[in-house]
Design a protein around this motif. Structure first.
Motif, mmCIF file in Angstrom:
data_model
loop_
_atom_site.group_PDB
_atom_site.id
_atom_site.type_symbol
_atom_site.label_atom_id
_atom_site.label_comp_id
_atom_site.label_asym_id
_atom_site.label_seq_id
_atom_site.Cartn_x
_atom_site.Cartn_y
_atom_site.Cartn_z
ATOM 1 N N ASN A 86 0.820 -1.213 0.000
ATOM 2 C CA ASN A 86 0.000 0.000 0.000
ATOM 3 C C ASN A 86 0.852 1.261 0.000
ATOM 4 O O ASN A 86 0.500 2.244 -0.647
ATOM 5 N N ASP A 87 1.967 1.242 0.741
ATOM 6 C CA ASP A 87 2.886 2.387 0.749
ATOM 7 C C ASP A 87 3.429 2.642 -0.656
ATOM 8 O O ASP A 87 3.471 3.773 -1.127
ATOM 9 N N VAL A 88 3.856 1.572 -1.305
ATOM 10 C CA VAL A 88 4.407 1.694 -2.657
ATOM 11 C C VAL A 88 3.324 2.181 -3.610
ATOM 12 O O VAL A 88 3.547 3.093 -4.413
ATOM 13 N N LEU A 89 2.135 1.600 -3.533
ATOM 14 C CA LEU A 89 1.029 1.992 -4.407
ATOM 15 C C LEU A 89 0.699 3.471 -4.237
ATOM 16 O O LEU A 89 0.492 4.190 -5.222
ATOM 17 N N ARG A 90 0.687 3.936 -3.014
ATOM 18 C CA ARG A 90 0.386 5.344 -2.736
ATOM 19 C C ARG A 90 1.417 6.266 -3.395
ATOM 20 O O ARG A 90 1.067 7.304 -3.955
ATOM 21 N N ARG A 91 2.688 5.875 -3.354
ATOM 22 C CA ARG A 91 3.740 6.692 -3.971
ATOM 23 C C ARG A 91 3.777 6.552 -5.491
ATOM 24 O O ARG A 91 4.198 7.473 -6.182
ATOM 25 N N LEU A 92 3.342 5.406 -6.007
ATOM 26 C CA LEU A 92 3.328 5.186 -7.456
ATOM 27 C C LEU A 92 2.162 5.877 -8.154
ATOM 28 O O LEU A 92 2.282 6.269 -9.317
ATOM 29 N N THR A 93 1.054 6.014 -7.478
ATOM 30 C CA THR A 93 -0.165 6.527 -8.103
ATOM 31 C C THR A 93 0.047 7.837 -8.854
ATOM 32 O O THR A 93 -0.336 7.933 -10.026
ATOM 33 N N PRO A 94 0.667 8.859 -8.250
ATOM 34 C CA PRO A 94 0.838 10.098 -9.026
ATOM 35 C C PRO A 94 1.763 9.925 -10.236
ATOM 36 O O PRO A 94 1.560 10.573 -11.261
ATOM 37 N N LEU A 95 2.748 9.045 -10.140
ATOM 38 C CA LEU A 95 3.646 8.801 -11.267
ATOM 39 C C LEU A 95 2.883 8.188 -12.432
ATOM 40 O O LEU A 95 3.073 8.560 -13.596
ATOM 41 N N ILE A 96 2.022 7.247 -12.122
ATOM 42 C CA ILE A 96 1.239 6.559 -13.146
ATOM 43 C C ILE A 96 0.205 7.504 -13.756
ATOM 44 O O ILE A 96 0.032 7.550 -14.971
ATOM 45 N N THR B 184 0.274 10.655 -14.216
ATOM 46 C CA THR B 184 0.830 11.640 -15.145
ATOM 47 C C THR B 184 1.101 11.046 -16.522
ATOM 48 O O THR B 184 1.148 11.773 -17.507
ATOM 49 N N ARG B 185 1.269 9.732 -16.613
ATOM 50 C CA ARG B 185 1.585 9.066 -17.885
ATOM 51 C C ARG B 185 0.392 8.369 -18.517
ATOM 52 O O ARG B 185 0.433 8.009 -19.683
ATOM 53 N N ALA B 186 -0.689 8.164 -17.751
ATOM 54 C CA ALA B 186 -1.858 7.434 -18.258
ATOM 55 C C ALA B 186 -2.669 8.293 -19.216
ATOM 56 O O ALA B 186 -2.816 9.494 -19.011
ATOM 57 N N LYS B 187 -3.189 7.669 -20.248
ATOM 58 C CA LYS B 187 -4.050 8.363 -21.203
ATOM 59 C C LYS B 187 -5.520 8.305 -20.766
ATOM 60 O O LYS B 187 -6.340 9.072 -21.246
ATOM 61 N N ALA B 188 -5.835 7.387 -19.878
ATOM 62 C CA ALA B 188 -7.203 7.243 -19.377
ATOM 63 C C ALA B 188 -7.138 6.705 -17.958
ATOM 64 O O ALA B 188 -6.161 6.078 -17.573
ATOM 65 N N LEU B 189 -8.163 6.974 -17.200
ATOM 66 C CA LEU B 189 -8.278 6.412 -15.858
ATOM 67 C C LEU B 189 -9.522 5.539 -15.827
ATOM 68 O O LEU B 189 -10.486 5.807 -16.547
ATOM 69 N N THR C 140 -5.229 -2.908 -11.603
ATOM 70 C CA THR C 140 -5.404 -2.014 -12.754
ATOM 71 C C THR C 140 -4.379 -2.362 -13.826
ATOM 72 O O THR C 140 -3.183 -2.427 -13.556
ATOM 73 N N ARG C 141 -4.869 -2.612 -15.043
ATOM 74 C CA ARG C 141 -3.993 -2.990 -16.155
ATOM 75 C C ARG C 141 -3.508 -1.737 -16.872
ATOM 76 O O ARG C 141 -4.291 -0.841 -17.167
ATOM 77 N N LEU C 142 -2.216 -1.700 -17.148
ATOM 78 C CA LEU C 142 -1.611 -0.504 -17.723
ATOM 79 C C LEU C 142 -2.088 -0.233 -19.140
ATOM 80 O O LEU C 142 -2.481 0.887 -19.457
ATOM 81 N N GLU C 143 -2.060 -1.235 -19.997
ATOM 82 C CA GLU C 143 -2.449 -1.026 -21.388
ATOM 83 C C GLU C 143 -3.964 -0.955 -21.561
ATOM 84 O O GLU C 143 -4.475 -0.022 -22.175
ATOM 85 N N GLN C 144 -4.682 -1.931 -21.025
ATOM 86 C CA GLN C 144 -6.118 -2.015 -21.249
ATOM 87 C C GLN C 144 -6.904 -0.949 -20.480
ATOM 88 O O GLN C 144 -7.797 -0.322 -21.035
ATOM 89 N N ASP C 145 -6.608 -0.767 -19.208
ATOM 90 C CA ASP C 145 -7.383 0.159 -18.379
ATOM 91 C C ASP C 145 -6.905 1.606 -18.494
ATOM 92 O O ASP C 145 -7.711 2.529 -18.481
ATOM 93 N N LEU C 146 -5.586 1.794 -18.562
ATOM 94 C CA LEU C 146 -5.026 3.148 -18.568
ATOM 95 C C LEU C 146 -4.575 3.607 -19.946
ATOM 96 O O LEU C 146 -4.112 4.729 -20.100
ATOM 97 N N ILE D 273 5.044 3.352 -20.365
ATOM 98 C CA ILE D 273 5.455 2.457 -19.283
ATOM 99 C C ILE D 273 6.944 2.629 -18.998
ATOM 100 O O ILE D 273 7.364 2.666 -17.839
ATOM 101 N N VAL D 274 7.746 2.785 -20.033
ATOM 102 C CA VAL D 274 9.180 3.034 -19.851
ATOM 103 C C VAL D 274 9.383 4.324 -19.055
ATOM 104 O O VAL D 274 10.216 4.380 -18.139
ATOM 105 N N HIS D 275 8.616 5.352 -19.376
ATOM 106 C CA HIS D 275 8.735 6.614 -18.643
ATOM 107 C C HIS D 275 8.352 6.445 -17.169
ATOM 108 O O HIS D 275 8.975 7.034 -16.288
ATOM 109 N N VAL D 276 7.334 5.639 -16.914
ATOM 110 C CA VAL D 276 6.957 5.367 -15.517
ATOM 111 C C VAL D 276 8.110 4.651 -14.802
ATOM 112 O O VAL D 276 8.440 4.980 -13.662
ATOM 113 N N LEU D 277 8.730 3.682 -15.465
ATOM 114 C CA LEU D 277 9.864 2.977 -14.861
ATOM 115 C C LEU D 277 11.001 3.950 -14.565
ATOM 116 O O LEU D 277 11.633 3.873 -13.491
ATOM 117 N N GLU D 278 11.261 4.884 -15.464
ATOM 118 C CA GLU D 278 12.295 5.900 -15.217
ATOM 119 C C GLU D 278 11.910 6.781 -14.031
ATOM 120 O O GLU D 278 12.761 7.097 -13.185
#
Length: 89
Positions: A4-14, A16-21, A32-38, A45-50
């Protein structure tokens, strides 16, 4: 660090890069699936990893991209990298 800690910190990063929520929800979950849902393409995805490398101070090998399909996969990468760094110290 908990999932949950990691998810909370990842959410804003994701976000900013998602085309849809996901419709009807403000929160991302580990399912939540990156390609299908977002509608994220591989470059997003590479930018999120960076962003994750910078935010969490970890190094993520390029080959990890092949196994990333969901937000939970990103959480697992952070937790595994943190575990590895902790054992090396």
């Amino acid at each position: 660090m908990t999932r949950n800690d990691v998810l909370r910190r990842l959410t804003p990063l994701i976000r900013t890069r998602a085309k849809a929520l996901p419709a009807g929800t403000a929160a991302l979950t580990t399912e939540t699936r990156l390609e299908q849902d977002l509608r994220m393409d591989s470059m997003a995805i590479v930018h999120v990893l960076e962003d994750m490398e910078e935010t969490f101070g970890i190094a993520i090998p390029d080959e990890r991209l092949a196994g990333v399909y969901s937000v939970g996969d990103l959480v697992d990468i952070v937790r595994a990298s943190a575990d590895t760094a902790g054992r090396a110290a």
